[in-house]
Write a protein that holds these residues in place. Structure first.
Motif, PDB file in Angstrom:
ATOM      1  N   ILE A 132      44.226  47.572  34.508  1.00 53.25           N
ATOM      2  CA  ILE A 132      42.833  47.492  34.926  1.00 53.25           C
ATOM      3  C   ILE A 132      42.777  46.687  36.216  1.00 53.25           C
ATOM      4  O   ILE A 132      43.782  46.115  36.650  1.00 53.25           O
ATOM      5  N   PHE A 133      41.603  46.618  36.825  1.00 47.27           N
ATOM      6  CA  PHE A 133      41.452  45.886  38.078  1.00 47.27           C
ATOM      7  C   PHE A 133      40.471  44.739  37.898  1.00 47.27           C
ATOM      8  O   PHE A 133      39.588  44.767  37.032  1.00 47.27           O
ATOM      9  N   GLY A 134      40.624  43.734  38.740  1.00 45.33           N
ATOM     10  CA  GLY A 134      39.708  42.610  38.746  1.00 45.33           C
ATOM     11  C   GLY A 134      39.091  42.458  40.124  1.00 45.33           C
ATOM     12  O   GLY A 134      39.794  42.554  41.136  1.00 45.33           O
ATOM     13  N   TYR A 135      37.783  42.260  40.157  1.00 49.77           N
ATOM     14  CA  TYR A 135      37.062  42.138  41.432  1.00 49.77           C
ATOM     15  C   TYR A 135      36.128  40.940  41.353  1.00 49.77           C
ATOM     16  O   TYR A 135      35.291  40.854  40.458  1.00 49.77           O
ATOM     17  N   TYR A 136      36.273  40.007  42.286  1.00 49.62           N
ATOM     18  CA  TYR A 136      35.488  38.777  42.269  1.00 49.62           C
ATOM     19  C   TYR A 136      34.015  39.074  42.543  1.00 49.62           C
ATOM     20  O   TYR A 136      33.668  39.702  43.534  1.00 49.62           O
ATOM     21  N   PHE A 143      28.785  41.942  33.886  1.00 47.98           N
ATOM     22  CA  PHE A 143      29.907  42.881  33.803  1.00 47.98           C
ATOM     23  C   PHE A 143      30.859  42.520  32.667  1.00 47.98           C
ATOM     24  O   PHE A 143      30.744  41.465  32.049  1.00 47.98           O
ATOM     25  N   GLY A 144      31.816  43.419  32.462  1.00 52.76           N
ATOM     26  CA  GLY A 144      32.965  43.056  31.662  1.00 52.76           C
ATOM     27  C   GLY A 144      33.813  42.117  32.494  1.00 52.76           C
ATOM     28  O   GLY A 144      34.006  42.341  33.692  1.00 52.76           O
ATOM     29  N   VAL A 145      34.324  41.056  31.892  1.00 48.29           N
ATOM     30  CA  VAL A 145      35.042  40.020  32.632  1.00 48.29           C
ATOM     31  C   VAL A 145      36.461  39.887  32.096  1.00 48.29           C
ATOM     32  O   VAL A 145      36.692  39.915  30.881  1.00 48.29           O
ATOM     33  N   VAL A 146      37.421  39.728  33.015  1.00 47.94           N
ATOM     34  CA  VAL A 146      38.813  39.546  32.637  1.00 47.94           C
ATOM     35  C   VAL A 146      39.282  38.151  33.024  1.00 47.94           C
ATOM     36  O   VAL A 146      39.012  37.664  34.118  1.00 47.94           O
ATOM     37  N   GLU A 158      35.936  39.934  27.990  1.00 43.97           N
ATOM     38  CA  GLU A 158      34.606  39.714  27.435  1.00 43.97           C
ATOM     39  C   GLU A 158      33.614  40.667  28.084  1.00 43.97           C
ATOM     40  O   GLU A 158      33.705  40.946  29.280  1.00 43.97           O
ATOM     41  N   GLU A 159      32.685  41.164  27.308  1.00 45.35           N
ATOM     42  CA  GLU A 159      31.668  42.080  27.818  1.00 45.35           C
ATOM     43  C   GLU A 159      30.367  41.322  28.051  1.00 45.35           C
ATOM     44  O   GLU A 159      29.756  40.822  27.110  1.00 45.35           O
ATOM     45  N   LYS A 160      29.979  41.209  29.324  1.00 44.81           N
ATOM     46  CA  LYS A 160      28.747  40.520  29.731  1.00 44.81           C
ATOM     47  C   LYS A 160      28.586  39.175  29.016  1.00 44.81           C
ATOM     48  O   LYS A 160      27.605  38.943  28.296  1.00 44.81           O
ATOM     49  N   PRO A 161      29.536  38.270  29.210  1.00 40.25           N
ATOM     50  CA  PRO A 161      29.513  36.981  28.509  1.00 40.25           C
ATOM     51  C   PRO A 161      28.456  36.019  29.053  1.00 40.25           C
ATOM     52  O   PRO A 161      28.142  36.036  30.243  1.00 40.25           O
ATOM     53  N   GLU A 162      27.935  35.180  28.187  1.00 41.09           N
ATOM     54  CA  GLU A 162      26.982  34.146  28.595  1.00 41.09           C
ATOM     55  C   GLU A 162      27.685  33.081  29.424  1.00 41.09           C
ATOM     56  O   GLU A 162      27.130  32.544  30.386  1.00 41.09           O
ATOM     57  N   ASN A 163      28.918  32.760  29.046  1.00 41.12           N
ATOM     58  CA  ASN A 163      29.708  31.753  29.755  1.00 41.12           C
ATOM     59  C   ASN A 163      31.044  32.363  30.168  1.00 41.12           C
ATOM     60  O   ASN A 163      32.057  32.201  29.476  1.00 41.12           O
ATOM     61  N   PRO A 164      31.063  33.078  31.279  1.00 36.56           N
ATOM     62  CA  PRO A 164      32.274  33.782  31.721  1.00 36.56           C
ATOM     63  C   PRO A 164      33.447  32.834  31.956  1.00 36.56           C
ATOM     64  O   PRO A 164      33.271  31.720  32.465  1.00 36.56           O
ATOM     65  N   LYS A 165      34.641  33.279  31.592  1.00 40.13           N
ATOM     66  CA  LYS A 165      35.851  32.492  31.790  1.00 40.13           C
ATOM     67  C   LYS A 165      36.459  32.719  33.174  1.00 40.13           C
ATOM     68  O   LYS A 165      37.433  32.057  33.534  1.00 40.13           O
ATOM     69  N   HIS A 167      35.387  34.733  37.328  1.00 43.71           N
ATOM     70  CA  HIS A 167      34.418  35.466  38.150  1.00 43.71           C
ATOM     71  C   HIS A 167      34.899  36.889  38.424  1.00 43.71           C
ATOM     72  O   HIS A 167      34.330  37.568  39.279  1.00 43.71           O
ATOM     73  N   TYR A 168      35.931  37.314  37.713  1.00 42.65           N
ATOM     74  CA  TYR A 168      36.498  38.633  37.986  1.00 42.65           C
ATOM     75  C   TYR A 168      35.937  39.688  37.038  1.00 42.65           C
ATOM     76  O   TYR A 168      36.200  39.671  35.835  1.00 42.65           O
ATOM     77  N   ALA A 169      35.136  40.582  37.605  1.00 38.51           N
ATOM     78  CA  ALA A 169      34.598  41.709  36.854  1.00 38.51           C
ATOM     79  C   ALA A 169      35.626  42.825  36.799  1.00 38.51           C
ATOM     80  O   ALA A 169      36.539  42.903  37.634  1.00 38.51           O
ATOM     81  N   ILE A 170      35.459  43.716  35.824  1.00 39.09           N
ATOM     82  CA  ILE A 170      36.366  44.855  35.660  1.00 39.09           C
ATOM     83  C   ILE A 170      35.660  46.103  36.180  1.00 39.09           C
ATOM     84  O   ILE A 170      34.706  46.585  35.565  1.00 39.09           O
TER      85      ILE A 170
END
Length: 292
Positions: A132-136, A143-146, A158-165, A167-170
């Protein structure tokens, strides 16, 4: 490797302009939206492509691309009766995929970047696992976050997390080995009643076979599923083309540079649109390549 473009859905975020037409047939500047994801698969040297769409729209795509022979490709079509989630594409496309690895790209995603072809060609060599790819992004909650370590090993999804781990969206571009079909079949529908792509990716993560490739500052990823997204993508493509004189996602040019069609066919395709700047560009490319 084979490729799937998921061009279904109802496009409700773009109502009323998508009330009577598929979102992926809307124009982004000078070409239909679906040209952009198709061009990405072509840059990855994927010649066998399946377009999945709604029953009422699939014939429109057939009219647009036919069997793909004019591009040196094989383009097939399948109907998704109703939205069942992104991962459902692999169940719908099982007969098309057969025993090969496969890439999935969403029909409303636009990618651009110098050197992206090399990344895509390398990704298309995948035989085992998933990529998969990650985009800042500034708004990862949307978004989904990796989350990953410094070696690109995925730690969490995580899918649309409240507290993302992170800044990289998928983005909506994925590469999978052939086990993806059985994995998709084993998924349980989410609360939305859909087979989620995040759950599919988590299956690969459990096996330790999910990798992430980061798209840095030199790359653009545009989601065209909203009014602003559609307008921004149009402005972006227009600016690039007007400034450089080189076209974004010209599928005829890519087919020729891939050596899937010859110069005679390229000229034939250009003359089909010769009253437009798009057609004139194709003919210009043919002349420039002849001079070289």
């Amino acid at each position: 490797m084979k490729g799937i473009i998921l061009a279904g859905g109802s496009g409700t975020r773009l109502y009323p302009i998508t009330h009577a037409i598929s979102k992926q047939l809307l124009p982004i500047y000078d070409k239909p939206m679906i040209y952009y994801p198709l061009s990405i698969l072509m840059l990855a040297k994927i010649r066998d492509v399946l377009i999945i769409s709604n029953p009422e729209y699939v014939d429109l795509y057939k009219n647009l691309f036919g069997n793909g022979n004019h591009l040196g490709m094989n383009i097939e079509y399948k109907i998704q009766e109703k939205p069942k989630g992104l991962a459902d594409a692999f169940i719908v496309g099982e007969e098309f995929i057969k025993d090969e690895p496969v890439s999935l790209i969403l029909g409303d995603n636009v990618f651009y970047g110098v050197g992206f072809r090399l990344i895509l060609e390398e990704a298309s060599k995948l035989k085992d696992g998933a990529l998969i790819f990650g985009y800042y992004v500034n708004n990862p909650r949307d978004f989904g976050v990796v989350e990953f370590d410094d070696k690109g090993k995925v730690l969490s999804l995580e899918e649309k997390p409240e507290n993302p781990k992170s800044h990289y969206a998928i983005p909506g571009l994925y590469f999978y080995d052939n086990t993806v079909v059985e994995k998709a079949k084993s998924l349980k529908p989410s609360k939305r009643g859909e087979l989620e792509i995040t759950d599919l990716n988590k299956e690969y993560l459990k096996e330790g076979k999910l990798k992430v490739s980061l798209l840095g500052r030199g790359y653009a990823w545009l989601d065209t599923g909203t009014y602003d997204g559609l307008a921004n993508a149009t402005d972006f493509v227009k600016t690039i083309q007007k400034r450089t004189g080189l076209y974004v996602s010209c599928i005829e040019e890519i087919a020729y540079r891939n050596k899937w069609i010859d110069k005679e066919q390229l000229i034939k395709l250009g003359k089909k649109y010769e009253k437009t700047d798009y057609g004139k560009y194709i003919l210009r490319i043919a002349d420039e390549l002849e001079e070289k």
